[in-house]
Design a protein around this motif. Structure first.
Motif, PDB file in Angstrom:
ATOM      1  N   ARG A 191     -32.639 -36.918 -19.751  1.00  9.17           N
ATOM      2  CA  ARG A 191     -31.597 -35.985 -20.179  1.00  9.17           C
ATOM      3  C   ARG A 191     -32.206 -34.601 -20.321  1.00  9.17           C
ATOM      4  NH1 ARG A 191     -29.329 -40.125 -24.631  1.00  9.17           N
ATOM      5  NH2 ARG A 191     -30.451 -41.714 -23.480  1.00  9.17           N
ATOM      6  N   TYR A 192     -31.377 -33.588 -20.290  1.00 10.81           N
ATOM      7  CA  TYR A 192     -31.873 -32.225 -20.389  1.00 10.81           C
ATOM      8  C   TYR A 192     -31.084 -31.412 -21.397  1.00 10.81           C
ATOM      9  CZ  TYR A 192     -34.398 -33.370 -16.156  1.00 10.81           C
ATOM     10  OH  TYR A 192     -35.221 -33.972 -15.258  1.00 10.81           O
ATOM     11  N   VAL A 193     -31.769 -30.418 -21.940  1.00  9.52           N
ATOM     12  CA  VAL A 193     -31.107 -29.450 -22.812  1.00  9.52           C
ATOM     13  C   VAL A 193     -31.244 -28.090 -22.132  1.00  9.52           C
ATOM     14  CG1 VAL A 193     -31.299 -28.214 -24.998  1.00  9.52           C
ATOM     15  CG2 VAL A 193     -31.543 -30.693 -24.956  1.00  9.52           C
ATOM     16  N   VAL A 194     -30.122 -27.390 -22.003  1.00 10.76           N
ATOM     17  CA  VAL A 194     -30.156 -26.095 -21.334  1.00 10.76           C
ATOM     18  C   VAL A 194     -29.545 -25.035 -22.238  1.00 10.76           C
ATOM     19  CG1 VAL A 194     -29.285 -24.751 -19.387  1.00 10.76           C
ATOM     20  CG2 VAL A 194     -30.066 -27.088 -19.017  1.00 10.76           C
ATOM     21  N   CYS A 195     -30.232 -23.917 -22.350  1.00 11.39           N
ATOM     22  CA  CYS A 195     -29.702 -22.810 -23.138  1.00 11.39           C
ATOM     23  C   CYS A 195     -29.154 -21.755 -22.186  1.00 11.39           C
ATOM     24  CB  CYS A 195     -30.803 -22.213 -24.011  1.00 11.39           C
ATOM     25  SG  CYS A 195     -30.294 -20.719 -24.850  1.00 11.39           S
ATOM     26  N   MET A 206     -25.048  -9.436 -27.224  1.00 12.47           N
ATOM     27  CA  MET A 206     -25.358 -10.204 -28.429  1.00 12.47           C
ATOM     28  C   MET A 206     -26.520 -11.152 -28.180  1.00 12.47           C
ATOM     29  SD  MET A 206     -22.064  -9.803 -27.565  1.00 12.47           S
ATOM     30  CE  MET A 206     -21.904 -11.291 -26.653  1.00 12.47           C
ATOM     31  N   ASN A 207     -26.407 -11.946 -27.126  1.00 13.54           N
ATOM     32  CA  ASN A 207     -27.414 -12.973 -26.861  1.00 13.54           C
ATOM     33  C   ASN A 207     -28.773 -12.356 -26.600  1.00 13.54           C
ATOM     34  OD1 ASN A 207     -25.387 -15.454 -25.078  1.00 13.54           O
ATOM     35  ND2 ASN A 207     -25.372 -14.743 -27.178  1.00 13.54           N
ATOM     36  N   ARG A 208     -28.774 -11.301 -25.792  1.00 17.00           N
ATOM     37  CA  ARG A 208     -30.082 -10.727 -25.497  1.00 17.00           C
ATOM     38  C   ARG A 208     -30.702 -10.121 -26.749  1.00 17.00           C
ATOM     39  NH1 ARG A 208     -29.667  -6.354 -21.018  1.00 17.00           N
ATOM     40  NH2 ARG A 208     -31.545  -5.443 -21.878  1.00 17.00           N
ATOM     41  N   SER A 209     -29.882  -9.590 -27.655  1.00 13.84           N
ATOM     42  CA  SER A 209     -30.444  -9.053 -28.887  1.00 13.84           C
ATOM     43  C   SER A 209     -31.044 -10.159 -29.731  1.00 13.84           C
ATOM     44  CB  SER A 209     -29.372  -8.316 -29.688  1.00 13.84           C
ATOM     45  OG  SER A 209     -28.924  -7.207 -28.970  1.00 13.84           O
ATOM     46  N   VAL A 210     -30.387 -11.310 -29.763  1.00  8.21           N
ATOM     47  CA  VAL A 210     -30.932 -12.433 -30.526  1.00  8.21           C
ATOM     48  C   VAL A 210     -32.260 -12.867 -29.921  1.00  8.21           C
ATOM     49  CG1 VAL A 210     -30.571 -14.858 -31.119  1.00  8.21           C
ATOM     50  CG2 VAL A 210     -28.699 -13.232 -31.372  1.00  8.21           C
ATOM     51  N   LEU A 211     -32.305 -12.939 -28.589  1.00  7.07           N
ATOM     52  CA  LEU A 211     -33.541 -13.377 -27.932  1.00  7.07           C
ATOM     53  C   LEU A 211     -34.638 -12.335 -28.067  1.00  7.07           C
ATOM     54  CD1 LEU A 211     -31.957 -14.981 -24.787  1.00  7.07           C
ATOM     55  CD2 LEU A 211     -33.289 -16.172 -26.530  1.00  7.07           C
ATOM     56  N   HIS A 216     -37.773 -17.327 -31.642  1.00 15.77           N
ATOM     57  CA  HIS A 216     -38.166 -18.653 -32.135  1.00 15.77           C
ATOM     58  C   HIS A 216     -36.987 -19.422 -32.713  1.00 15.77           C
ATOM     59  CE1 HIS A 216     -42.450 -18.573 -31.429  1.00 15.77           C
ATOM     60  NE2 HIS A 216     -42.458 -17.300 -31.810  1.00 15.77           N
ATOM     61  N   ARG A 217     -36.006 -18.692 -33.242  1.00 11.90           N
ATOM     62  CA  ARG A 217     -34.840 -19.353 -33.793  1.00 11.90           C
ATOM     63  C   ARG A 217     -34.131 -20.161 -32.701  1.00 11.90           C
ATOM     64  NH1 ARG A 217     -31.017 -18.402 -37.945  1.00 11.90           N
ATOM     65  NH2 ARG A 217     -32.475 -16.915 -38.817  1.00 11.90           N
ATOM     66  N   VAL A 218     -34.066 -19.587 -31.507  1.00 12.88           N
ATOM     67  CA  VAL A 218     -33.397 -20.268 -30.401  1.00 12.88           C
ATOM     68  C   VAL A 218     -34.247 -21.455 -29.915  1.00 12.88           C
ATOM     69  CG1 VAL A 218     -32.425 -19.975 -28.091  1.00 12.88           C
ATOM     70  CG2 VAL A 218     -32.270 -18.112 -29.755  1.00 12.88           C
ATOM     71  N   LEU A 219     -35.560 -21.237 -29.832  1.00 14.55           N
ATOM     72  CA  LEU A 219     -36.436 -22.341 -29.422  1.00 14.55           C
ATOM     73  C   LEU A 219     -36.330 -23.500 -30.408  1.00 14.55           C
ATOM     74  CD1 LEU A 219     -39.772 -20.581 -28.284  1.00 14.55           C
ATOM     75  CD2 LEU A 219     -37.681 -21.023 -26.985  1.00 14.55           C
ATOM     76  N   PRO A 319     -27.521 -36.502 -17.509  1.00 13.69           N
ATOM     77  CA  PRO A 319     -26.727 -35.932 -18.604  1.00 13.69           C
ATOM     78  C   PRO A 319     -27.417 -34.689 -19.153  1.00 13.69           C
ATOM     79  CG  PRO A 319     -27.242 -38.249 -19.021  1.00 13.69           C
ATOM     80  CD  PRO A 319     -27.918 -37.891 -17.758  1.00 13.69           C
ATOM     81  N   THR A 320     -26.661 -33.631 -19.344  1.00 11.80           N
ATOM     82  CA  THR A 320     -27.254 -32.362 -19.726  1.00 11.80           C
ATOM     83  C   THR A 320     -26.425 -31.697 -20.812  1.00 11.80           C
ATOM     84  OG1 THR A 320     -28.124 -32.079 -17.494  1.00 11.80           O
ATOM     85  CG2 THR A 320     -27.961 -30.101 -18.849  1.00 11.80           C
ATOM     86  N   LEU A 321     -27.125 -31.295 -21.863  1.00 14.45           N
ATOM     87  CA  LEU A 321     -26.468 -30.543 -22.936  1.00 14.45           C
ATOM     88  C   LEU A 321     -26.644 -29.071 -22.640  1.00 14.45           C
ATOM     89  CD1 LEU A 321     -25.189 -30.353 -25.798  1.00 14.45           C
ATOM     90  CD2 LEU A 321     -27.516 -30.164 -26.660  1.00 14.45           C
ATOM     91  N   ILE A 322     -25.532 -28.357 -22.488  1.00 17.62           N
ATOM     92  CA  ILE A 322     -25.668 -26.924 -22.264  1.00 17.62           C
ATOM     93  C   ILE A 322     -24.895 -26.173 -23.334  1.00 17.62           C
ATOM     94  CG2 ILE A 322     -24.004 -27.182 -20.358  1.00 17.62           C
ATOM     95  CD1 ILE A 322     -25.238 -24.620 -19.191  1.00 17.62           C
ATOM     96  N   ASN A 323     -25.620 -25.317 -24.033  1.00 14.87           N
ATOM     97  CA  ASN A 323     -25.032 -24.512 -25.097  1.00 14.87           C
ATOM     98  C   ASN A 323     -25.494 -23.073 -24.961  1.00 14.87           C
ATOM     99  OD1 ASN A 323     -25.033 -27.172 -27.461  1.00 14.87           O
ATOM    100  ND2 ASN A 323     -23.251 -25.969 -26.894  1.00 14.87           N
ATOM    101  N   ASN A 324     -24.742 -22.227 -25.625  1.00 12.68           N
ATOM    102  CA  ASN A 324     -25.043 -20.807 -25.642  1.00 12.68           C
ATOM    103  C   ASN A 324     -26.201 -20.490 -26.610  1.00 12.68           C
ATOM    104  OD1 ASN A 324     -24.054 -18.180 -27.445  1.00 12.68           O
ATOM    105  ND2 ASN A 324     -24.009 -17.872 -25.249  1.00 12.68           N
ATOM    106  N   VAL A 325     -26.831 -19.346 -26.410  1.00 17.21           N
ATOM    107  CA  VAL A 325     -27.928 -18.880 -27.259  1.00 17.21           C
ATOM    108  C   VAL A 325     -27.537 -18.906 -28.742  1.00 17.21           C
ATOM    109  CG1 VAL A 325     -29.248 -16.817 -27.904  1.00 17.21           C
ATOM    110  CG2 VAL A 325     -28.889 -17.362 -25.492  1.00 17.21           C
ATOM    111  N   GLU A 326     -26.359 -18.344 -29.014  1.00 26.85           N
ATOM    112  CA  GLU A 326     -25.953 -18.218 -30.410  1.00 26.85           C
ATOM    113  C   GLU A 326     -25.637 -19.590 -31.008  1.00 26.85           C
ATOM    114  OE1 GLU A 326     -23.181 -14.922 -30.722  1.00 26.85           O
ATOM    115  OE2 GLU A 326     -22.643 -15.603 -32.723  1.00 26.85           O
ATOM    116  N   THR A 327     -25.135 -20.502 -30.171  1.00 25.65           N
ATOM    117  CA  THR A 327     -24.880 -21.858 -30.656  1.00 25.65           C
ATOM    118  C   THR A 327     -26.200 -22.465 -31.137  1.00 25.65           C
ATOM    119  OG1 THR A 327     -23.220 -22.014 -28.904  1.00 25.65           O
ATOM    120  CG2 THR A 327     -23.745 -24.037 -30.088  1.00 25.65           C
ATOM    121  N   PHE A 328     -27.234 -22.371 -30.306  1.00 23.28           N
ATOM    122  CA  PHE A 328     -28.537 -22.923 -30.698  1.00 23.28           C
ATOM    123  C   PHE A 328     -29.100 -22.194 -31.919  1.00 23.28           C
ATOM    124  CE2 PHE A 328     -28.849 -24.507 -26.186  1.00 23.28           C
ATOM    125  CZ  PHE A 328     -28.914 -25.860 -26.523  1.00 23.28           C
ATOM    126  N   ALA A 329     -28.839 -20.882 -32.003  1.00 17.95           N
ATOM    127  CA  ALA A 329     -29.394 -20.114 -33.119  1.00 17.95           C
ATOM    128  C   ALA A 329     -28.814 -20.568 -34.450  1.00 17.95           C
ATOM    129  CB  ALA A 329     -29.148 -18.621 -32.901  1.00 17.95           C
TER     130      ALA A 329
END
Ligand SMILES: Cc1cc2nc3c(=O)[nH]c(=O)nc-3n(C[C@H](O)[C@H](O)[C@H](O)COP(=O)(O)O)c2cc1C
Ligand code: SF4
Ligand code: SF4
Ligand code: FES
Ligand code: FES
Lengths: 545, 238, 166
Positions: A191-195, A206-211, A216-219, A319-329
């Motif tokens: 399985r994979y996780v994709v951001c 927004m996302n690029r500012s978070v990154l 590390h919050r996203v990682l 099967p792959t989980l794909i979520n947005n940057v802010e979701t992971f944050a």
């Protein structure tokens, strides 16, 4: 790394910081850097050195401090103030005290720009240097991963995310917990996780500012997701146009690997998780999840029809989980403080906070974070300080090219995933552009249609050829060359794209047209009659009679 | 394999589990319009002509990709669907330069047939009139980009059946074009085996055999089904 | 465009080696095509046909697929860049702040012959719109005059450079 080492690292770094007399954080994300933030930081470092203050005063780079339009911004740990419009010449005053110099450009926590906000995703800006993992750990970072890896079962993590009610921040607002559960329950072994960090809306950062500010919050969020759904490999798909975000992610991944926070046997558990970076190459449609996966696999970024959805069949058929940057944050805080804690913030059906990129005709533009369900009025008028003197608010555009405009009549509506579609707009990923009476809504519709036409992948006919035709009609309108039959064709094409396109790009492309037609039809009619009420379109003026 | 019963346009039909709505309907004599689908090739789901209404589902679904289910109720030709299809055909006709009068395939073109069948007797959209080349470098075949509708049948047949992968799509959006190899003239292609499969599957006169005059060419699309069956049953071995 | 562009022999070899190593690191897998194209463009500045052919062979991909990918993504260039590059942001905020006029002005400017002029979408500095990125550095709140000054500055520097050489 073990739990003890993590605690040790945290305490050591905290002590070190407590021993400093001052810690000056210079906003180091795209906005302030374009305003000259790099020079300010260099001047400060030089001044510290010249005064022999090394070891007592530390100058760091940090995540977005918010008020991008008045950058470069600098925050001081000693005074707890944020200073705006800082120049290299201000360094001395910042170090030697001389607050008078910052009259009118000092922002405390009670300043209207910050008072109306609730910062969770952005809580570390001003405190954490995105290039130092110790800074993140000092703020309690990676404690949630420790908990997830050693004290919680995967099912418990999924349950906690479900309890939080968190909805995906990439635009559609699909409940994150449900998606995680789908992947976790799938019998496949790989399985994979994709951001999804492909943030491509024009006017969204927004996302690029978070990154750029807190990678590390996203990682950490991704690693927790990996543990929850049983994946060993994660990918971050970042936009090729954000070199700074890319560099910061690279640094963060390398640091986390070195510290044993990514890789094999994380926190001495049997959990292993690796994150690789994949870089897009300039295609908005790659934000669409199936196109993004195709792009990771090295192919043209063209969407494929769903179902099957990625949780069932994603990367390389797994099967792959794909979520947005802010979701992971959001995830570390949910694991650390509990799902119920997040559920209590924001609107009941859309809990948590949302980061908006506020821009356009507004006094204070920048990055703001508010509880979901905050009204547009609060965001634009209180936090943003309203439209500049001499202008009049006309509408705000949310959701970028897939969204719609919100006219003044709806300023008090709560901004959440369920309310906005009711008035023909959507939350989208968080771009929020304020328009005043000098903005022509037909031209706005044309602008977004041109964007969709340029970004259409070309696979399906309605979007590939339909956006061209719709753009042609809108262009004729803005030039005063349209006929009444064009209007009915515009609406017919809108219906076609909305109902028959293959992916979200084509399905949503008519939204800006439909929403401006709904709220500003009079402007279309004026253009038909050869007049642009906002005076923006250059329509040849007929001889006065 | 078990059997499923469903209702299509008011008729009750049976189909095998795993069959698509498109092929189940086809087997029962219900012809759903299509341009990108071709039996024997993978599905692109790109032309959107085969979209149908399925009761209980909010969105229209492509018949070529949707699997049959027990008690499914499908409508393939509601007024709304017909209006969509007409507009899609109009979009295709306005996108490039379709001059049927000089086309070798006049009278046997799937796009032309579909327009006639849907009652498209004029195009309400502004024609784009792009300026596109014709590639006549191949000894036996030609490619006229003016007539290409980007269905990608040629790309798929060349990759999936012939195994040459001479064709692909370059560019994107309205600038998409079919290319051979690194965009070289077809005649210079090192990978093309000159098998002619792409010519046979092309729904329009975009890919054609040289040496035919206007309206003379006819294509044999049944061959694919033959090859695929033959392959499965290994007919050439015995 | 018949040959892979070369500068000095040594640099040429080195670039080729770096590219080969990058492909080897990805096990010459076709999945890595986009990564490899990024690397190749970084090394050579653009993606000439012979280079694409080489990559196709090494990754065992059909050439048409490689060109298909290279032309799908806007950041990949099949033509070399000029001496300077200017990217005018046409994201919503910059468009509303007059980005189109800047772009047109730049395209028509007689002094922009050395410049590759392009448009981009939101570079993350909307609060300072309109933005133009000149040779990798973002300029904020750009006006026609500021751009004019920037072009002139470069022109002047360029000519003093050659003068000094004589
Ligand atoms: C044309 C298009 C562009 C998109 N762009 C993005 C994007 O830039 N970032 C993003 O997270 N999601 C984007 N999405 C949504 C994704 O397909 C997907 O729903 C999302 O990544 C899921 O994550 P979430 O559940 O955390 O929101 C886009 C969708 C479409 C149709
Ligand atoms: S809707 Fe547009 S972007 Fe999406 S598949 Fe169709 S052509 Fe491509
Ligand atoms: S050349 Fe023919 S088969 Fe190939 S994409 Fe064009 S229309 Fe389809
Ligand atoms: S035949 Fe189904 S989408 Fe073309
Ligand atoms: S729109 Fe230009 S920087 Fe965002």
């Amino acid at each position: 790394m073990t739990g003890e080492v993590l605690a040790q690292t945290r305490d050591t770094e905290r002590e070190r910081q407590a021993g400093l007399r001052e810690r000056i954080a210079c906003c180091s994300v795209a906005g302030c850097l374009s305003a000259g933030g790099g020079e300010v930081r260099a001047a400060l470092e030089k001044a510290v050195n010249a005064r022999g203050l090394d070891g007592q005063v530390e100058v760091i780079g940090t995540g977005c401090l918010g008020l991008c339009s008045q950058g470069p911004l600098v925050s001081s740990a000693a005074t707890r103030q944020v200073y705006a419009g800082v120049t290299p010449e201000d360094s001395a005053a910042l170090l030697d005290g001389g607050a008078g110099r910052f009259q009118g450009r000092t922002l405390g926590p009670d300043h209207p720009f910050y008072a109306g906000q609730r910062r969770l995703i952005l809580e570390n800006s001003g405190r954490v240097d995105p290039e130092r993992i110790q800074d993140y750990i000092a703020q309690g970072g990676y404690r949630a991963l420790l908990r997830a890896a050693s004290a919680m079962s995967p099912a418990e993590i999924v349950a906690e995310v479900k309890r939080s009610g968190l909805r995906g921040r990439g635009g559609a607002g699909y409940p994150a917990g449900l998606k995680w559960e789908l992947v976790a329950r799938h019998p496949a072994s790989d399985r994979y996780v994709v951001c999804n960090a492909d943030e491509g809306d024009p006017g969204a950062f927004m996302n690029r500012s978070v990154l750029e500010g807190d990678p590390h919050r996203v990682l950490e969020g991704m690693a927790i997701a990996g543990r929850a759904v049983g994946a060993r490999q994660g990918y971050i798909y970042a936009r090729g146009e954000s070199p700074l975000a890319i560099a910061r992610i690279r640094t963060a991944i390398a640091q986390a690997q070195r510290e044993g926070l990514l890789g094999g046997r994380i926190f001495d558990s049997d959990f292993q998780f690796q994150i690789d970076l994949r870089i897009g190459a300039g295609a908005y449609v790659c934000g669409e999840e199936t196109a993004l996966l195709a792009s990771i696999e090295g192919r043209r970024g063209q969407p494929v029809p769903r179902p099957p959805y990625p949780p069932e069949r994603g990367l390389w058929g797994c099967p792959t989980l794909i979520n947005n940057v802010e979701t992971f944050a959001n995830i570390p805080a949910i694991v650390e403080r509990g799902g119920a804690w997040l559920a209590a913030i924001g609107a009941p059906a859309s809990p948590g906070t949302k980061v908006f990129a506020l821009a356009g005709r507004v006094a204070r533009a920048g990055l703001v974070e508010v509880p979901v369900g905050t009204s547009l009025r609060t965001i634009v008028m209180d936090i943003g300080g309203g439209v500049p003197a001499g202008c009049e608010f006309k509408a705000a555009q949310t959701g970028g090219p897939a969204g719609g405009c919100i006219p003044a009549a709806f300023l008090d509506l709560p901004m959440d995933y369920d309310t906005l579609p009711g008035i023909g707009s959507m939350m989208g990923s968080g771009g929020l552009i304020v328009m005043d009476t000098s903005t022509c809504m037909v031209d706005v519709a044309r602008f977004f249609m041109e964007f969709c036409m340029d970004e259409s992948c070309g696979k399906c006919v309605p979007c590939r050829a339909g956006t061209v035709q719709m753009h042609g009609i809108l262009r004729r309108l803005t030039r005063g060359e349209a006929a009444a039959s064009d209007m009915s064709m515009l609406e017919e094409l809108s219906r076609l794209l909305k109902e028959t396109s293959l992916c979200g790009l084509g399905l949503a492309a008519p939204n800006p047209v439909l929403s401006t037609l709904r709220h500003f039809r009079n402007e279309y009619e004026a253009h038909l009659a050869g007049r642009c009420p906002a005076g923006r379109c250059s329509i040849p003026v007929p001889e006065p009679v | 394999m078990s059997v499923r019963t469903l209702e299509v346009d008011g008729r009750t039909i049976t189909a095998l589990e795993g069959q698509t709505v498109f092929s189940a309907a086809w087997d029962s004599g219900i012809r759903i319009p299509r341009l990108c689908h071709l039996g024997g090739l993978s599905e692109a789901g790109a032309c959107r002509l085969c979209l149908v209404e399925i009761e209980g589902q909010k969105k229209l679904q492509p018949a070529c990709l949707t699997k049959v289910a027990e008690d499914m109720v499908v409508n393939t030709a509601t007024p709304a669907l017909l209006a969509h299809r007409r507009l899609i055909v109009e979009l295709l006709l306005a996108e490039r330069n379709h001059v049927c009068a000089v086309c070798v395939l006049n009278g046997a073109c799937e796009l032309q047939d579909l327009a006639a069948q849907l009652g498209v007797d004029h195009v309400r959209l502004r024609p784009q009139y792009p300026s596109l080349p014709v590639d006549l470098s191949h000894e036996r075949f030609g490619l006229d980009h003016n007539r290409c509708i980007l269905c990608t049948r040629c790309v798929r047949v060349c990759d999936e059946v012939e195994g040459a992968h001479t064709w692909d799509v370059a560019g994107r959006g309205r600038n998409s074009r079919i290319i051979s190899d690194l965009g070289e003239p077809w005649g210079d292609s090192g990978s093309c085996t000159s098998c002619g499969k792409c010519v046979q599957v092309c729904p329009t006169g975009a890919l054609f055999s040289k040496g035919r005059t206007v309206a003379e060419m006819r294509k044999d699309r049944g061959f694919l089904r033959y090859i695929m069956t033959a392959r499965e049953k290994k007919l050439w071995i015995s | 465009m018949d040959e892979i562009p070369q500068t000095a022999g040594a640099a040429h070899d080195e670039r080729e080696q770096i590219l080969d190593r990058a492909m080897a690191r990805h096990h010459n897998s076709g999945d890595a095509l986009i990564e490899i194209l990024h690397t190749a463009q970084q090394l050579y500045g653009y993606l000439p046909a012979p280079l694409l052919k080489k990559i196709a062979r090494r990754l065992m991909l059909p050439p048409s697929r490689v060109l298909g990918v290279a032309t799908f993504y806007h950041l990949f260039r099949l033509e070399p860049l000029r001496k300077h590059s200017a990217v005018v942001c046409l994201g919503t905020a910059c468009y509303e702040a007059g980005g189109t006029e800047l772009l047109e002005g730049l395209r028509q400017h007689p002094g922009s012959g050395d410049w590759s002029v392009a448009s981009g979408r939101c570079v993350g500095s909307c609060g300072l719109a309109p933005i133009v990125i000149c040779d990798g550095r973002a300029m904020a709140r750009v006006t026609a005059d500021k751009l004019e000054a920037r072009l002139r500055e470069d022109h002047d520097r360029g000519s003093t450079g050659t003068d000094a050489g004589h």
